[in-house]
Design a protein around this motif. Structure first.
Motif, PDB file in Angstrom:
ATOM      1  N   VAL A   1      -2.588  16.800   6.222  1.00 14.51           N
ATOM      2  CA  VAL A   1      -2.246  18.204   6.466  1.00 14.51           C
ATOM      3  C   VAL A   1      -2.330  18.527   7.959  1.00 14.51           C
ATOM      4  CG1 VAL A   1      -2.895  20.593   5.956  1.00 14.51           C
ATOM      5  CG2 VAL A   1      -2.874  18.904   4.136  1.00 14.51           C
ATOM      6  N   GLN A   2      -3.181  17.823   8.677  1.00 15.94           N
ATOM      7  CA  GLN A   2      -3.275  18.049  10.123  1.00 15.94           C
ATOM      8  C   GLN A   2      -1.939  17.741  10.800  1.00 15.94           C
ATOM      9  OE1 GLN A   2      -6.621  15.931  11.763  1.00 15.94           O
ATOM     10  NE2 GLN A   2      -8.099  17.081  10.550  1.00 15.94           N
ATOM     11  N   ALA A   3      -1.293  16.648  10.406  1.00 14.03           N
ATOM     12  CA  ALA A   3       0.019  16.300  10.962  1.00 14.03           C
ATOM     13  C   ALA A   3       1.077  17.322  10.548  1.00 14.03           C
ATOM     14  CB  ALA A   3       0.433  14.903  10.517  1.00 14.03           C
ATOM     15  N   TRP A   4       0.969  17.807   9.320  1.00 12.44           N
ATOM     16  CA  TRP A   4       1.894  18.828   8.813  1.00 12.44           C
ATOM     17  C   TRP A   4       1.800  20.094   9.680  1.00 12.44           C
ATOM     18  CZ3 TRP A   4       5.404  18.306   4.876  1.00 12.44           C
ATOM     19  CH2 TRP A   4       5.981  19.464   4.345  1.00 12.44           C
ATOM     20  N   LYS A   5       0.570  20.501   9.986  1.00 12.34           N
ATOM     21  CA  LYS A   5       0.345  21.682  10.834  1.00 12.34           C
ATOM     22  C   LYS A   5       0.885  21.445  12.248  1.00 12.34           C
ATOM     23  CE  LYS A   5      -3.934  23.184   8.587  1.00 12.34           C
ATOM     24  NZ  LYS A   5      -5.390  23.300   8.785  1.00 12.34           N
TER      25      LYS A   5
ATOM     26  N   GLY B   1       0.762  -1.237   0.000  1.00 10.34           N
ATOM     27  CA  GLY B   1       0.000   0.000   0.000  1.00 10.34           C
ATOM     28  C   GLY B   1       0.791   1.284   0.000  1.00 10.34           C
ATOM     29  N   GLY B   2       2.045   1.273  -0.402  1.00 17.23           N
ATOM     30  CA  GLY B   2       2.812   2.506  -0.413  1.00 17.23           C
ATOM     31  C   GLY B   2       3.389   2.803   0.952  1.00 17.23           C
ATOM     32  N   LYS B   3       4.202   3.819   1.013  1.00 19.83           N
ATOM     33  CA  LYS B   3       4.894   4.154   2.247  1.00 19.83           C
ATOM     34  C   LYS B   3       4.192   5.297   2.956  1.00 19.83           C
ATOM     35  CE  LYS B   3       9.465   5.457   3.949  1.00 19.83           C
ATOM     36  NZ  LYS B   3       9.281   4.733   5.191  1.00 19.83           N
ATOM     37  N   GLY B   4       3.937   5.105   4.230  1.00 23.60           N
ATOM     38  CA  GLY B   4       3.425   6.190   5.053  1.00 23.60           C
ATOM     39  C   GLY B   4       4.592   7.068   5.464  1.00 23.60           C
ATOM     40  N   LEU B   5       4.483   8.363   5.233  1.00 21.49           N
ATOM     41  CA  LEU B   5       5.577   9.286   5.510  1.00 21.49           C
ATOM     42  C   LEU B   5       5.224  10.215   6.662  1.00 21.49           C
ATOM     43  CD1 LEU B   5       6.231  10.405   1.824  1.00 21.49           C
ATOM     44  CD2 LEU B   5       7.558   8.730   3.119  1.00 21.49           C
ATOM     45  N   SER B   6       6.157  10.419   7.553  1.00 23.10           N
ATOM     46  CA  SER B   6       5.995  11.441   8.579  1.00 23.10           C
ATOM     47  C   SER B   6       6.183  12.797   7.891  1.00 23.10           C
ATOM     48  CB  SER B   6       7.049  11.261   9.674  1.00 23.10           C
ATOM     49  OG  SER B   6       8.338  11.595   9.173  1.00 23.10           O
ATOM     50  N   PRO B   7       5.782  13.885   8.522  1.00 19.97           N
ATOM     51  CA  PRO B   7       6.034  15.194   7.909  1.00 19.97           C
ATOM     52  C   PRO B   7       7.521  15.423   7.592  1.00 19.97           C
ATOM     53  CG  PRO B   7       4.410  15.430   9.642  1.00 19.97           C
ATOM     54  CD  PRO B   7       4.928  14.010   9.715  1.00 19.97           C
ATOM     55  N   THR B   8       8.412  14.951   8.450  1.00 18.54           N
ATOM     56  CA  THR B   8       9.852  15.104   8.198  1.00 18.54           C
ATOM     57  C   THR B   8      10.281  14.309   6.974  1.00 18.54           C
ATOM     58  OG1 THR B   8      10.229  15.407  10.566  1.00 18.54           O
ATOM     59  CG2 THR B   8      12.144  14.841   9.221  1.00 18.54           C
ATOM     60  N   GLU B   9       9.813  13.056   6.872  1.00 16.48           N
ATOM     61  CA  GLU B   9      10.158  12.237   5.711  1.00 16.48           C
ATOM     62  C   GLU B   9       9.580  12.832   4.427  1.00 16.48           C
ATOM     63  OE1 GLU B   9      10.355   7.692   7.381  1.00 16.48           O
ATOM     64  OE2 GLU B   9       8.408   8.688   7.396  1.00 16.48           O
TER      65      GLU B   9
ATOM     66  N   HIS C   1      10.304  10.364 -10.603  1.00 22.43           N
ATOM     67  CA  HIS C   1      10.274  10.981  -9.277  1.00 22.43           C
ATOM     68  C   HIS C   1       9.174  10.358  -8.429  1.00 22.43           C
ATOM     69  CE1 HIS C   1      13.120  14.126 -10.334  1.00 22.43           C
ATOM     70  NE2 HIS C   1      12.471  14.279 -11.479  1.00 22.43           N
ATOM     71  N   PRO C   2       9.405  10.294  -7.114  1.00 22.26           N
ATOM     72  CA  PRO C   2       8.360   9.752  -6.239  1.00 22.26           C
ATOM     73  C   PRO C   2       7.157  10.692  -6.156  1.00 22.26           C
ATOM     74  CG  PRO C   2      10.306  10.377  -4.961  1.00 22.26           C
ATOM     75  CD  PRO C   2      10.614  10.637  -6.399  1.00 22.26           C
ATOM     76  N   VAL C   3       6.066  10.163  -5.631  1.00 18.96           N
ATOM     77  CA  VAL C   3       4.829  10.925  -5.458  1.00 18.96           C
ATOM     78  C   VAL C   3       4.446  10.900  -3.983  1.00 18.96           C
ATOM     79  CG1 VAL C   3       2.357  10.977  -5.987  1.00 18.96           C
ATOM     80  CG2 VAL C   3       3.995  10.415  -7.771  1.00 18.96           C
ATOM     81  N   VAL C   4       4.060  12.058  -3.465  1.00 13.95           N
ATOM     82  CA  VAL C   4       3.519  12.147  -2.113  1.00 13.95           C
ATOM     83  C   VAL C   4       2.055  12.551  -2.245  1.00 13.95           C
ATOM     84  CG1 VAL C   4       3.638  13.306   0.128  1.00 13.95           C
ATOM     85  CG2 VAL C   4       5.748  12.843  -1.150  1.00 13.95           C
ATOM     86  N   LEU C   5       1.172  11.681  -1.759  1.00 14.14           N
ATOM     87  CA  LEU C   5      -0.260  11.962  -1.777  1.00 14.14           C
ATOM     88  C   LEU C   5      -0.657  12.572  -0.435  1.00 14.14           C
ATOM     89  CD1 LEU C   5      -1.504   8.635  -3.384  1.00 14.14           C
ATOM     90  CD2 LEU C   5      -1.225  10.846  -4.503  1.00 14.14           C
ATOM     91  N   VAL C   6      -1.460  13.629  -0.503  1.00 14.56           N
ATOM     92  CA  VAL C   6      -1.822  14.372   0.702  1.00 14.56           C
ATOM     93  C   VAL C   6      -3.327  14.573   0.743  1.00 14.56           C
ATOM     94  CG1 VAL C   6      -1.517  16.553   1.942  1.00 14.56           C
ATOM     95  CG2 VAL C   6       0.366  15.620   0.607  1.00 14.56           C
ATOM     96  N   CYS C   7      -3.907  14.379   1.916  1.00 14.66           N
ATOM     97  CA  CYS C   7      -5.306  14.745   2.161  1.00 14.66           C
ATOM     98  C   CYS C   7      -5.361  15.372   3.556  1.00 14.66           C
ATOM     99  CB  CYS C   7      -6.231  13.539   2.021  1.00 14.66           C
ATOM    100  SG  CYS C   7      -5.946  12.256   3.234  1.00 14.66           S
ATOM    101  N   GLU C   8      -6.527  15.513   4.112  1.00 16.67           N
ATOM    102  CA  GLU C   8      -6.645  16.175   5.413  1.00 16.67           C
ATOM    103  C   GLU C   8      -6.071  15.325   6.554  1.00 16.67           C
ATOM    104  OE1 GLU C   8      -7.109  19.450   7.514  1.00 16.67           O
ATOM    105  OE2 GLU C   8      -7.684  19.365   5.418  1.00 16.67           O
ATOM    106  N   THR C   9      -6.367  14.021   6.551  1.00 16.12           N
ATOM    107  CA  THR C   9      -5.944  13.163   7.667  1.00 16.12           C
ATOM    108  C   THR C   9      -5.074  11.979   7.244  1.00 16.12           C
ATOM    109  OG1 THR C   9      -7.912  11.789   7.487  1.00 16.12           O
ATOM    110  CG2 THR C   9      -8.040  13.701   8.974  1.00 16.12           C
ATOM    111  N   GLY C  10      -4.951  11.720   5.971  1.00 16.49           N
ATOM    112  CA  GLY C  10      -4.178  10.587   5.470  1.00 16.49           C
ATOM    113  C   GLY C  10      -5.028   9.424   4.999  1.00 16.49           C
TER     114      GLY C  10
END
Length: 138
Positions: free
Chosen positions: A125-129, A33-41, A91-100
């Protein structure tokens, strides 16, 4: 006494199998299912690896604040939107939504388009904030 030793051995083998499975499941989840990334990653992927950032949130949320370089994508029409952007599949892709949660659901659709490395921003985006990282506002 011999019977008790056999039970102890079975218990140890069961413990070994359960702990091995627990260690392997995150790897299996990433492969499937792809890689879950922390905001830092995610920041590292964006800055160092030139990852494409695709925002799956509604337009109003996107305009209120998005990750730097993020492109707004309609989750109902991901394939057409990505094809229209003509993204480099190297290039890799980072998918973003409100909560993941929504971005995890979109991984398979993006994989079908030929992208090999796809990550989702865990917590969205909540984790990003919460990490006090900057958002671009329109």
């Amino acid at each position: 006494m011999n019977f008790l030793t056999q039970i102890d051995n079975l218990a140890l083998i069961a413990l070994l199998l359960v702990s091995g499975a627990a260690l392997f499941l995150p790897t299996l989840s990433t492969l499937i299912g792809g890689k879950g990334l922390s905001p830092t990653e995610a920041t590292i992927w964006i800055n160092r690896r030139k990852a494409h950032v695709l925002d799956l949130r509604p337009e109003a949320a996107y305009k209120a604040g998005r990750l730097p370089g993020a492109k707004l994508i309609n989750p109902a029409d991901i394939s057409a939107a990505i094809e229209k952007l003509k993204l480099d599949r190297k290039h890799p892709v980072v998918l973003v939504c409100e909560t993941g949660a929504h971005s995890r659901k979109a991984i398979n659709e993006v994989k079908k388009l030929g992208f090999e490395e796809i990550g989702t921003l865990d917590g969205g985006v909540q984790a990003w904030k919460q990490a006090a990282l900057p958002l671009v506002k329109q």
